[in-house]
Design a protein around this motif. Structure first.
Motif, PDB file in Angstrom:
ATOM      1  N   TYR A  94     -41.950 -47.272  56.134  1.00 23.86           N
ATOM      2  CA  TYR A  94     -41.649 -46.704  54.854  1.00 23.86           C
ATOM      3  C   TYR A  94     -40.351 -46.466  54.333  1.00 23.86           C
ATOM      4  O   TYR A  94     -40.115 -45.744  53.213  1.00 23.86           O
ATOM      5  CB  TYR A  94     -42.672 -45.434  54.783  1.00 23.86           C
ATOM      6  N   GLY A  95     -39.435 -47.029  55.293  1.00 22.29           N
ATOM      7  CA  GLY A  95     -37.893 -46.631  54.849  1.00 22.29           C
ATOM      8  C   GLY A  95     -37.617 -45.207  55.182  1.00 22.29           C
ATOM      9  O   GLY A  95     -36.986 -44.521  54.377  1.00 22.29           O
ATOM     10  N   THR A  96     -38.005 -44.873  56.341  1.00 23.74           N
ATOM     11  CA  THR A  96     -37.894 -43.432  56.702  1.00 23.74           C
ATOM     12  C   THR A  96     -36.335 -42.969  56.749  1.00 23.74           C
ATOM     13  O   THR A  96     -35.574 -43.921  57.198  1.00 23.74           O
ATOM     14  CB  THR A  96     -38.658 -43.034  57.967  1.00 23.74           C
ATOM     15  N   LEU A  97     -36.062 -41.858  57.200  1.00 21.14           N
ATOM     16  CA  LEU A  97     -34.852 -41.088  57.275  1.00 21.14           C
ATOM     17  C   LEU A  97     -34.115 -41.596  58.456  1.00 21.14           C
ATOM     18  O   LEU A  97     -34.683 -41.737  59.769  1.00 21.14           O
ATOM     19  CB  LEU A  97     -34.852 -39.607  57.029  1.00 21.14           C
ATOM     20  N   ALA A  98     -33.222 -42.081  58.648  1.00 21.51           N
ATOM     21  CA  ALA A  98     -32.068 -42.363  59.730  1.00 21.51           C
ATOM     22  C   ALA A  98     -30.997 -41.695  59.735  1.00 21.51           C
ATOM     23  O   ALA A  98     -30.378 -41.338  58.760  1.00 21.51           O
ATOM     24  CB  ALA A  98     -31.806 -43.764  59.926  1.00 21.51           C
ATOM     25  N   ILE A  99     -30.537 -40.873  60.824  1.00 24.99           N
ATOM     26  CA  ILE A  99     -29.431 -40.041  60.815  1.00 24.99           C
ATOM     27  C   ILE A  99     -28.333 -40.550  61.948  1.00 24.99           C
ATOM     28  O   ILE A  99     -28.851 -41.108  62.874  1.00 24.99           O
ATOM     29  CB  ILE A  99     -29.661 -38.709  61.142  1.00 24.99           C
ATOM     30  N   LEU A 100     -27.014 -40.054  61.776  1.00 25.67           N
ATOM     31  CA  LEU A 100     -26.165 -40.247  62.808  1.00 25.67           C
ATOM     32  C   LEU A 100     -25.853 -38.982  63.448  1.00 25.67           C
ATOM     33  O   LEU A 100     -25.364 -38.101  62.948  1.00 25.67           O
ATOM     34  CB  LEU A 100     -24.673 -40.918  62.315  1.00 25.67           C
ATOM     35  N   ASP A 101     -26.635 -38.995  64.653  1.00 29.96           N
ATOM     36  CA  ASP A 101     -26.491 -37.501  65.293  1.00 29.96           C
ATOM     37  C   ASP A 101     -25.022 -37.171  65.742  1.00 29.96           C
ATOM     38  O   ASP A 101     -24.222 -37.662  65.913  1.00 29.96           O
ATOM     39  CB  ASP A 101     -27.180 -37.592  66.758  1.00 29.96           C
ATOM     40  N   GLY A 102     -24.828 -35.608  65.294  1.00 38.66           N
ATOM     41  CA  GLY A 102     -23.400 -35.186  65.525  1.00 38.66           C
ATOM     42  C   GLY A 102     -22.512 -35.559  64.408  1.00 38.66           C
ATOM     43  O   GLY A 102     -21.356 -35.071  64.555  1.00 38.66           O
ATOM     44  N   SER A 103     -22.815 -36.345  63.434  1.00 34.25           N
ATOM     45  CA  SER A 103     -21.977 -36.668  62.522  1.00 34.25           C
ATOM     46  C   SER A 103     -21.639 -35.622  61.471  1.00 34.25           C
ATOM     47  O   SER A 103     -20.340 -35.628  60.821  1.00 34.25           O
ATOM     48  CB  SER A 103     -22.613 -37.836  61.563  1.00 34.25           C
ATOM     49  N   HIS A 104     -22.139 -34.410  61.511  1.00 37.90           N
ATOM     50  CA  HIS A 104     -21.911 -33.115  60.720  1.00 37.90           C
ATOM     51  C   HIS A 104     -20.673 -32.623  61.174  1.00 37.90           C
ATOM     52  O   HIS A 104     -19.989 -32.038  60.455  1.00 37.90           O
ATOM     53  CB  HIS A 104     -23.143 -32.302  60.632  1.00 37.90           C
ATOM     54  N   THR A 163     -24.082 -34.395  57.645  1.00 36.17           N
ATOM     55  CA  THR A 163     -24.819 -35.219  58.416  1.00 36.17           C
ATOM     56  C   THR A 163     -24.769 -36.528  57.695  1.00 36.17           C
ATOM     57  O   THR A 163     -25.594 -36.539  56.550  1.00 36.17           O
ATOM     58  CB  THR A 163     -26.129 -34.885  58.929  1.00 36.17           C
ATOM     59  N   TYR A 164     -24.566 -37.522  58.328  1.00 37.77           N
ATOM     60  CA  TYR A 164     -24.746 -38.911  57.480  1.00 37.77           C
ATOM     61  C   TYR A 164     -25.956 -39.342  57.783  1.00 37.77           C
ATOM     62  O   TYR A 164     -26.336 -39.469  58.936  1.00 37.77           O
ATOM     63  CB  TYR A 164     -23.579 -39.830  58.087  1.00 37.77           C
ATOM     64  N   HIS A 165     -26.567 -39.953  56.751  1.00 34.35           N
ATOM     65  CA  HIS A 165     -27.933 -40.374  56.731  1.00 34.35           C
ATOM     66  C   HIS A 165     -28.243 -41.414  55.919  1.00 34.35           C
ATOM     67  O   HIS A 165     -27.425 -41.654  54.795  1.00 34.35           O
ATOM     68  CB  HIS A 165     -29.162 -39.159  56.699  1.00 34.35           C
ATOM     69  N   SER A 166     -29.280 -42.351  56.157  1.00 36.51           N
ATOM     70  CA  SER A 166     -29.773 -43.520  55.247  1.00 36.51           C
ATOM     71  C   SER A 166     -31.125 -43.620  55.305  1.00 36.51           C
ATOM     72  O   SER A 166     -31.776 -42.908  56.225  1.00 36.51           O
ATOM     73  CB  SER A 166     -28.940 -44.891  55.817  1.00 36.51           C
TER      74      SER A 166
END
Length: 185
Positions: A94-104, A163-166
């Motif tokens: 479904y094109g779910t959320l991906a995050i870069l852990d700790g990027s905040h 937090t960076y996400h895509s």
């Protein structure tokens, strides 16, 4: 409709729907958001219904790496969070959320020479955003710990505004519907 079946955002939905306003303005929701942010009070900053049609070929269905804080230049606080709420089971198809852990906690990348960082990511040059998911960890001298989130209907994730996400394309057979609700101190 003249743009076809593409990714659509309907912003400020709590002002358009009495039902959604009653849900997201419940004291319990505000108390949980305040607790997560670490402040005694919060306010609902914005809310969006996101419609992502099942079209792998549609470029708008791929949301590049970004941090929400970048788009909230008028906010007076960095104590902001986004709740991501799929309206159905949601996985990578479904094109779910991906995050870069700790990027905040990371330092932002310098702006690309052709980029205007005040513009929404959808209006910015692709080359200014394409490599963010790889360049950002390098810039911060760290490794990538990328998480692609999976949800069962009714589950919610919360991420910090830095937090960076895509999200990838929706290759499932049905439309992905998500509500995002953002709170700030």
């Amino acid at each position: 409709p003249s743009h076809g079946d593409i990714l659509r955002h309907n912003d400020y939905i709590v002002y358009e729907s009495d039902v959604l306003r009653r849900i997201f303005c419940k004291p319990l929701i505000g108390a949980v958001a305040a607790r997560l942010i670490g402040t005694p009070t919060v306010r609902l900053w914005s809310s969006t219904l996101i419609y992502k049609p099942p079209r792998a070929d549609e470029q708008s269905n791929v949301v590049p790496w970004h941090a929400d804080r970048h788009h909230w230049q008028t906010a007076t606080s960095n104590d902001l969070m986004t709740a991501f709420i799929p309206m159905h089971d949601c996985d990578e198809d479904y094109g779910t959320l991906a995050i870069l852990d700790g990027s905040h906690k990371w330092e932002e990348l310098p702006a690309h020479e052709d980029d205007d960082p005040t513009r929404h990511f959808a209006e910015r040059p692709a080359e200014a955003l394409q490599s963010t998911g790889e360049a950002l960890p390098r810039h911060n001298k760290t490794t990538i710990d990328r998480s692609r989130l999976r949800y069962a209907e009714g589950q919610v994730s919360v991420h910090h505004c830095c937090t960076y996400h895509s999200s990838g394309p929706n290759v499932a057979e049905t439309t992905r519907l998500v509500i995002t609700v953002r709170f700030q101190e």
